[in-house]
Write a protein that holds these residues in place. Structure first.
Motif, PDB file in Angstrom:
ATOM      1  N   VAL A 227      42.416 -16.804  53.267  1.00 26.10           N
ATOM      2  CA  VAL A 227      40.992 -16.735  53.630  1.00 26.10           C
ATOM      3  C   VAL A 227      40.383 -18.133  53.596  1.00 26.10           C
ATOM      4  O   VAL A 227      39.723 -18.564  54.549  1.00 26.10           O
ATOM      5  CB  VAL A 227      40.233 -15.785  52.672  1.00 26.10           C
ATOM      6  N   TYR A 247      28.253 -11.320  68.388  1.00 26.43           N
ATOM      7  CA  TYR A 247      28.350 -10.807  67.012  1.00 26.43           C
ATOM      8  C   TYR A 247      27.004 -10.235  66.553  1.00 26.43           C
ATOM      9  O   TYR A 247      25.982 -10.922  66.641  1.00 26.43           O
ATOM     10  CB  TYR A 247      28.781 -11.968  66.105  1.00 26.43           C
ATOM     11  N   GLY A 273      30.640 -13.140  50.524  1.00 27.81           N
ATOM     12  CA  GLY A 273      31.289 -13.600  51.763  1.00 27.81           C
ATOM     13  C   GLY A 273      30.213 -14.093  52.704  1.00 27.81           C
ATOM     14  O   GLY A 273      30.153 -13.706  53.868  1.00 27.81           O
ATOM     15  N   ASP A 294      31.421 -17.336  48.426  1.00 27.79           N
ATOM     16  CA  ASP A 294      32.462 -17.395  49.458  1.00 27.79           C
ATOM     17  C   ASP A 294      33.663 -18.169  48.931  1.00 27.79           C
ATOM     18  O   ASP A 294      33.542 -19.001  48.034  1.00 27.79           O
ATOM     19  CB  ASP A 294      31.922 -18.089  50.720  1.00 27.79           C
ATOM     20  N   LEU A 295      34.831 -17.897  49.516  1.00 28.96           N
ATOM     21  CA  LEU A 295      36.051 -18.610  49.123  1.00 28.96           C
ATOM     22  C   LEU A 295      36.212 -19.932  49.874  1.00 28.96           C
ATOM     23  O   LEU A 295      36.970 -20.792  49.442  1.00 28.96           O
ATOM     24  CB  LEU A 295      37.283 -17.739  49.435  1.00 28.96           C
ATOM     25  N   ALA A 315      33.934 -18.594  45.127  1.00 27.33           N
ATOM     26  CA  ALA A 315      34.641 -17.608  44.292  1.00 27.33           C
ATOM     27  C   ALA A 315      35.114 -16.436  45.140  1.00 27.33           C
ATOM     28  O   ALA A 315      34.620 -16.208  46.247  1.00 27.33           O
ATOM     29  CB  ALA A 315      33.696 -17.094  43.204  1.00 27.33           C
ATOM     30  N   GLU A 316      36.070 -15.717  44.588  1.00 29.04           N
ATOM     31  CA  GLU A 316      36.501 -14.459  45.200  1.00 29.04           C
ATOM     32  C   GLU A 316      35.430 -13.419  44.862  1.00 29.04           C
ATOM     33  O   GLU A 316      34.970 -13.345  43.719  1.00 29.04           O
ATOM     34  CB  GLU A 316      37.865 -14.055  44.612  1.00 29.04           C
ATOM     35  N   LEU A 317      35.017 -12.648  45.847  1.00 30.39           N
ATOM     36  CA  LEU A 317      33.791 -11.864  45.657  1.00 30.39           C
ATOM     37  C   LEU A 317      33.907 -10.749  44.611  1.00 30.39           C
ATOM     38  O   LEU A 317      32.953 -10.529  43.841  1.00 30.39           O
ATOM     39  CB  LEU A 317      33.274 -11.334  46.998  1.00 30.39           C
ATOM     40  N   CYS A 335      28.580  -8.854  54.638  1.00 31.07           N
ATOM     41  CA  CYS A 335      28.592  -8.686  56.087  1.00 31.07           C
ATOM     42  C   CYS A 335      29.903  -9.189  56.689  1.00 31.07           C
ATOM     43  O   CYS A 335      30.251 -10.367  56.524  1.00 31.07           O
ATOM     44  CB  CYS A 335      27.408  -9.471  56.664  1.00 31.07           C
ATOM     45  N   ASP A 336      30.618  -8.322  57.371  1.00 35.10           N
ATOM     46  CA  ASP A 336      31.845  -8.678  58.088  1.00 35.10           C
ATOM     47  C   ASP A 336      32.862  -9.379  57.177  1.00 35.10           C
ATOM     48  O   ASP A 336      33.572 -10.282  57.620  1.00 35.10           O
ATOM     49  CB  ASP A 336      31.505  -9.589  59.287  1.00 35.10           C
ATOM     50  N   THR A 337      32.923  -8.942  55.944  1.00 39.70           N
ATOM     51  CA  THR A 337      33.837  -9.574  54.987  1.00 39.70           C
ATOM     52  C   THR A 337      34.812  -8.572  54.386  1.00 39.70           C
ATOM     53  O   THR A 337      35.926  -8.931  54.015  1.00 39.70           O
ATOM     54  CB  THR A 337      33.010 -10.294  53.886  1.00 39.70           C
TER      55      THR A 337
END
Ligand SMILES: C[S@@+](CC[C@H](N)C(=O)[O-])C[C@H]1O[C@@H](n2cnc3c(N)ncnc32)[C@H](O)[C@@H]1O
Length: 433
Positions: A227, A247, A273, A294-295, A315-317, A335-337
């Protein structure tokens, strides 16, 4: 040794990664001829390789002032400026390179990728097609031409350009054939896509995950390393590309939230994300303290520039949410994650812990058709290397985590290589008591 010979030798050493040797040669040239432009230019490239972009740009600027007709110096200056996030100045440098030599294939290629990043895909195509006429086997040119053609949905031509890249000089260093695999998959040539990804080796997390997706394997989630590297690479042209794809994720999520909880204010909110922050402006007014998570460092850099988050966390969510104090969130948006998160159980458990009673989770997914034969589980890694989720699966997972299904709305999420991807926006509530 003559200066010209020493310059040639220094450039060769640098090309072989022997930075120390190159540096010694450059120092000898500059001791004899302090204003030698190409040596100053090499000193700039060396500074860049040693991590000092500001010094690199200053040296290359001095070199271009001394030798304004040398396209290679301008091209290197463009590369350094671009890597430092100074896209406008980089554009001017590439244009100066082409003024000095309109047939400089590297500068044309670089200008083409920069124009694409700025959203001008047609101008990108023009530059890259000109570059290909000049350097038909240039790996960077063919690879980038393939990407630009794919963005324009010219898939057969894109596949031809990628194939020329693979058959000719090979893929540029550090590049994964992920775009090529996507195009091949869309054209129905899955075998060739798998063959190509397998040939590229398995060390890179992008390869491993994409290969798994192409083969129909079902890992539980996308690896964090995949990711972050995927979105670090994508960040520069994420906004413009998603606008091109029509989008609608952030608008659909914000609309459903406004409909489900009209006029509600969320004191403590997170955008899980957050990417470049496209959702931020749409929910900003109804949030107090808004944190983006976000990563990808590059996506976060752009979210920061948008200026609508009080805080940003790399960070990882699910891990980030699990580490929050209990009942400390009024809204979590995503959203879209979830398309990378895959199985939602760990995240939903973390949300049950972190949401305050009455707190909401609002998200979008790529909508997976309902599982009519009972064979699947309603969460599936697609060949596109993104997960689809069915409404029934999300409802089951929410129920198990003790979250209430509040609202949902299907919508057209975005287009992908000419195909419409169906989306679902949904809202969950942590029950009040
Ligand atoms: C398709 S983008 C969407 C960005 C933004 N929400 C939007 O709608 O424009 C997905 C983002 O989620 C991030 N991401 C994916 N999986 C993640 C995870 N497990 N933890 C944190 N961030 C993640 C990616 O780095 C990327 O920035």
């Amino acid at each position: 040794m003559k200066i010209a010979n020493m310059l040639g030798k220094a450039a060769t050493q640098l090309g072989r990664g022997r930075v120390g040797e190159a540096e010694k040669l450059v120092a000898r040239i500059l001791a004899a001829a302090p204003d030698q432009p190409q040596a100053i230019g090499l000193a700039g490239v060396i500074a860049y390789q040693k991590g000092d972009a500001a010094r690199a740009a200053a040296r290359l600027r001095r070199a271009t002032a001394l030798a304004p007709d040398d396209p290679a110096l301008w091209n290197n200056l463009g590369n350094v400026l671009r890597a430092s996030g100074q896209e406008t100045d980089a554009l001017a440098a590439y244009e100066a390179a082409l003024q000095a030599d309109p047939f400089h294939a590297d500068a044309l290629c670089n200008l083409g990728t920069l124009r694409r990043a700025a959203g001008d895909v047609e101008a990108s195509l023009d530059c890259l097609e000109r570059a290909r006429l000049l350097a038909p086997d240039h790996p960077e040119v063919n690879h980038n031409l393939g990407i630009t053609l794919a963005m324009l949905d010219r898939l057969e031509e894109a596949a031809d350009a990628f194939e020329r890249c693979v058959q000719g000089g090979g893929l540029p260093p550090g590049v994964a054939p992920v775009w090529y695999a996507r195009v091949l998959h869309r054209l129905g040539r899955v075998e060739r896509a798998i063959e190509l990804m397998e040939a590229e080796g398995a060390a890179d997390p992008s390869h491993v995950f994409h290969l798994a997706a192409l083969k129909g394997e079902q890992p539980a989630h996308a690896p964090d390393a995949y990711v972050s590297s995927h979105f670090d690479d994508f960040a520069a042209f994420f906004d413009t590309q998603l606008a091109r794809l029509g989008y609608r994720g952030p608008e659909a999520l914000a609309d459903l939230l406004a409909e489900a909880a009209p006029g509600r204010h969320f004191d403590r909110a997170v955008d899980l994300g957050c990417g470049t922050g496209l959702l931020g402006p749409l929910i900003r007014a109804s949030c107090g303290h808004l944190t983006g998570v976000d990563l990808s460092a590059e996506m976060l850099r752009r979210a920061e520039a948008r200026g609508c988050y009080e805080a940003l966390a790399r960070a990882e969510l699910a891990a980030h949410t699990a580490a929050l104090p209990p009942a400390s969130l009024d809204l979590a948006a995503c959203c879209d994650t979830l398309i990378y998160v895959g199985r939602v159980e760990p995240l939903f458990a973390a949300l049950t812990h972190a949401l305050a009673p009455g707190g909401l989770f609002a998200a979008t997914v790529e909508l997976e058709p309902e599982d009519t034969d009972g064979a699947g589980e309603g969460v599936r890694l697609r060949a596109s290397a993104r997960y689809g989720h069915s409404e029934a699966y999300l409802r089951r997972a929410a129920g198990k985590a003790g979250l209430e299904w509040w609202a949902a709305a299907p919508f057209p999420l975005r287009k992908e290589m000419g195909e419409e991807i169906a989306g679902l926006a949904f809202v969950l509530e942590k029950p009040a008591g």
